[in-house]
Design an enzyme around this catalytic site. Structure first.
Site, mmCIF file in Angstrom:
data_model
loop_
_atom_site.group_PDB
_atom_site.id
_atom_site.type_symbol
_atom_site.label_atom_id
_atom_site.label_comp_id
_atom_site.label_asym_id
_atom_site.label_seq_id
_atom_site.Cartn_x
_atom_site.Cartn_y
_atom_site.Cartn_z
ATOM 1 N N ARG A 156 0.841 -1.220 0.000
ATOM 2 C CA ARG A 156 0.000 0.000 0.000
ATOM 3 C C ARG A 156 0.865 1.255 0.000
ATOM 4 N NH1 ARG A 156 -3.168 -3.483 3.853
ATOM 5 N NH2 ARG A 156 -1.325 -3.141 5.099
ATOM 6 N N ARG A 177 8.331 -10.387 -2.785
ATOM 7 C CA ARG A 177 8.549 -11.833 -2.938
ATOM 8 C C ARG A 177 7.797 -12.355 -4.155
ATOM 9 N NH1 ARG A 177 6.790 -13.239 2.999
ATOM 10 N NH2 ARG A 177 5.319 -11.670 2.280
ATOM 11 N N ILE A 232 11.651 4.063 4.985
ATOM 12 C CA ILE A 232 10.503 4.496 5.807
ATOM 13 C C ILE A 232 9.793 3.271 6.382
ATOM 14 C CG2 ILE A 232 10.088 6.760 4.746
ATOM 15 C CD1 ILE A 232 8.113 3.609 3.791
ATOM 16 N N ARG A 234 11.099 -0.172 8.385
ATOM 17 C CA ARG A 234 11.564 -0.447 9.742
ATOM 18 C C ARG A 234 13.085 -0.457 9.718
ATOM 19 N NH1 ARG A 234 7.316 0.873 11.200
ATOM 20 N NH2 ARG A 234 5.701 -0.338 12.253
ATOM 21 N N GLU A 263 15.494 2.468 18.357
ATOM 22 C CA GLU A 263 14.670 3.674 18.488
ATOM 23 C C GLU A 263 14.122 3.780 19.907
ATOM 24 O OE1 GLU A 263 11.601 3.687 15.522
ATOM 25 O OE2 GLU A 263 13.006 3.559 13.870
ATOM 26 N N HIS A 281 11.205 8.738 13.143
ATOM 27 C CA HIS A 281 10.078 7.808 12.933
ATOM 28 C C HIS A 281 8.734 8.545 13.007
ATOM 29 C CE1 HIS A 281 8.621 3.399 13.402
ATOM 30 N NE2 HIS A 281 7.799 4.114 12.642
HETATM 31 P P1 NAP Z 1 1.740 -3.898 2.891
HETATM 32 O O1 NAP Z 1 0.661 -3.288 2.066
HETATM 33 O O2 NAP Z 1 1.471 -5.154 3.618
HETATM 34 O O3 NAP Z 1 3.021 -4.072 1.943
HETATM 35 C C1 NAP Z 1 4.162 -4.747 2.353
HETATM 36 C C2 NAP Z 1 4.989 -5.109 1.147
HETATM 37 O O4 NAP Z 1 6.180 -5.736 1.592
HETATM 38 C C3 NAP Z 1 4.298 -6.061 0.189
HETATM 39 O O5 NAP Z 1 4.409 -5.569 -1.117
HETATM 40 C C4 NAP Z 1 5.090 -7.368 0.328
HETATM 41 O O6 NAP Z 1 5.112 -8.085 -0.889
HETATM 42 C C5 NAP Z 1 6.470 -6.813 0.703
HETATM 43 N N1 NAP Z 1 7.284 -7.801 1.383
HETATM 44 C C6 NAP Z 1 6.990 -8.507 2.496
HETATM 45 N N2 NAP Z 1 7.991 -9.348 2.809
HETATM 46 C C7 NAP Z 1 8.941 -9.179 1.851
HETATM 47 C C8 NAP Z 1 10.216 -9.757 1.614
HETATM 48 N N3 NAP Z 1 10.708 -10.700 2.431
HETATM 49 N N4 NAP Z 1 10.920 -9.342 0.538
HETATM 50 C C9 NAP Z 1 10.433 -8.389 -0.284
HETATM 51 N N5 NAP Z 1 9.226 -7.786 -0.109
HETATM 52 C C10 NAP Z 1 8.494 -8.193 0.949
HETATM 53 O O7 NAP Z 1 2.233 -2.880 4.007
HETATM 54 P P2 NAP Z 1 2.155 -1.283 3.990
HETATM 55 O O8 NAP Z 1 0.873 -0.837 4.582
HETATM 56 O O9 NAP Z 1 2.555 -0.769 2.653
HETATM 57 O O10 NAP Z 1 3.295 -0.948 5.075
HETATM 58 C C11 NAP Z 1 4.637 -1.357 4.838
HETATM 59 C C12 NAP Z 1 5.472 -1.139 6.077
HETATM 60 O O11 NAP Z 1 5.715 0.243 6.268
HETATM 61 C C13 NAP Z 1 4.812 -1.562 7.399
HETATM 62 O O12 NAP Z 1 4.949 -2.970 7.608
HETATM 63 C C14 NAP Z 1 5.566 -0.755 8.413
HETATM 64 O O13 NAP Z 1 6.652 -1.493 8.918
HETATM 65 C C15 NAP Z 1 6.070 0.445 7.628
HETATM 66 N N6 NAP Z 1 5.464 1.701 8.094
HETATM 67 C C16 NAP Z 1 6.275 2.714 8.519
HETATM 68 C C17 NAP Z 1 5.712 3.909 8.957
HETATM 69 C C18 NAP Z 1 6.585 5.043 9.427
HETATM 70 O O14 NAP Z 1 6.130 5.834 10.252
HETATM 71 N N7 NAP Z 1 7.802 5.188 8.936
HETATM 72 C C19 NAP Z 1 4.327 4.079 8.975
HETATM 73 C C20 NAP Z 1 3.541 3.040 8.528
HETATM 74 C C21 NAP Z 1 4.117 1.842 8.083
HETATM 75 P P3 NAP Z 1 5.210 -9.699 -0.908
HETATM 76 O O15 NAP Z 1 4.278 -10.182 0.156
HETATM 77 O O16 NAP Z 1 4.823 -10.095 -2.304
HETATM 78 O O17 NAP Z 1 6.640 -10.009 -0.619
#
Ligand code: NAP
Length: 320
Positions: A156, A177, A232, A234, A263, A281
């Site tokens: 997302r 993946r 952005i 983890r 952190e 963060h």
């Molecule tokens: P999401 O929609 O679940 O997307 C996660 C992506 O990561 C998917 O495309 C997934 O694809 C990929 N992924 C998972 N494991 C992987 C691996 N081993 N190798 C390569 N790609 C992999 O999550 P989102 O809502 O976009 O959020 C993503 C992350 O952003 C969160 O989990 C959180 O840690 C972080 N975040 C940070 C902040 C901040 O304040 N900086 C705020 C919100 C979120 P596949 O499953 O096909 O691998």
């Protein structure tokens, strides 16, 4: 014995949310106690719903202390601090707050990319410290428009980051993946190949053990001396020692980091690295988005109390 409380709230989500929840349900608020909810073992027996935040998390011990628990409503989108395995074993549903924060996290990824490439944070200090007058011309920076953007994790948030690249006339490729069927971007099956191709690599995948140090020395070296890494997601996804070594050796051009391995961090090891832009963060930390996240936790709690179903449960396939 009748339950004294329906809900245990282990982390404050702001005065407005906390007051609203307490006004509508029998809520045990536990963040004031140094032992958290473990300070109230008797009061936890009938609790059906727990409210937490991704920063506070929800551990196996917390699941174990709540025999009647049916749902955990968490504020934030990562679930690396939520024990989803314990939740699955106990048949407890878990919700997070997806979608509502995508824009703000994507905006911050671009702010960090632009800051690392165009050195806006350094320029700000340069002017304020009187160096413009003393030293004259500011050193040349890196062009952003028209370059190649690699996205690690086209979920997302990754997609929101990629969409913004069209305004900068950039080509985008990504690594997950599994390739996304409808994605209008090129897929790279190898992260190193993506880094070799990209000028800028933005990390937006999930955190936790499965992605620990996915961005290692090889990926960083592949990005190269002109490349810029933005994280952005983890701090755990990037091998921070390898990143600092590469920056010191000039093997990587720069970095923009909203998240670090430890952190909160004093991050003194970055102090001499002007080619790095840091933020504490705060990807989702705007008034508008934080209010929307609290509203979505509220909507999940209400939906569960009324129908026994959460609105935004963590996807089944993400549950170990
Ligand atoms: P999401 O929609 O679940 O997307 C996660 C992506 O990561 C998917 O495309 C997934 O694809 C990929 N992924 C998972 N494991 C992987 C691996 N081993 N190798 C390569 N790609 C992999 O999550 P989102 O809502 O976009 O959020 C993503 C992350 O952003 C969160 O989990 C959180 O840690 C972080 N975040 C940070 C902040 C901040 O304040 N900086 C705020 C919100 C979120 P596949 O499953 O096909 O691998």
């Amino acid at each position: 014995m009748t339950a004294a409380y329906d809900i245990v709230q282990v982390a404050s989500l702001g005065q407005v949310f906390d007051d609203r929840l307490a006004a509508h349900y029998r809520v045990l608020q536990t963040w004031h106690s140094p032992q958290g909810m473990m300070a109230y073992p008797e009061a936890l027996q009938g609790v059906r719903v727990a409210v937490t935040s991704v920063r506070y998390g929800f551990t196996r011990a917390m699941f174990d202390a709540l025999p009647a628990l049916k749902a955990v409503c968490s504020w934030g989108v990562g679930h690396d601090t939520l024990d989803l395995q314990a939740a699955a074993q106990r048949h407890v549903e878990v919700s997070t707050t997806p979608d509502v924060l995508d824009d703000c996290v994507a905006d911050l990824a671009w702010a960090l990319l632009l800051s690392a490439a165009r050195r806006t944070a350094v320029g700000d200090r340069y002017v304020k410290a009187g160096q413009w007058r003393e030293l004259g011309q500011f050193p040349l920076a890196t062009k952003v428009s028209g370059k190649r953007l690699g996205v690690l994790g086209l979920g997302r948030i990754g997609e929101a980051i990629a969409r913004r690249a069209s305004g900068f006339e950039m080509e985008v490729r990504y690594h997950n993946r599994t390739p996304r069927a409808q994605a209008p971007y090129g897929y790279e099956a190898s992260l190193v190949d993506l880094a070799v191709w990209a000028d800028f690599l933005v990390v937006a995948c999930v955190g936790g053990p499965s992605t620990r140090h996915l961005v290692n020395a090889s990926v960083i070296r592949a990005l190269g001396p002109q490349g810029i890494l933005v994280n952005i997601a983890r701090g755990s996804v990037v091998d921070q020692a390898a990143l600092i070594a590469a920056l010191r050796e000039g093997e990587l051009g720069g970095a923009g980091l909203d998240v670090l391995e430890q952190e909160p961090a004093s991050a003194t090891e970055f102090a001499a690295l002007d080619q790095v832009s840091l933020m504490p963060h705060v990807g989702s930390a705007t008034r508008e988005t934080r209010a929307a996240m609290a509203d979505l936790v509220w909507d999940n709690v209400v939906a569960f109390m009324q129908s026994g179903r959460l609105l935004t449960p963590v996807m089944r396939e993400q549950t170990p």
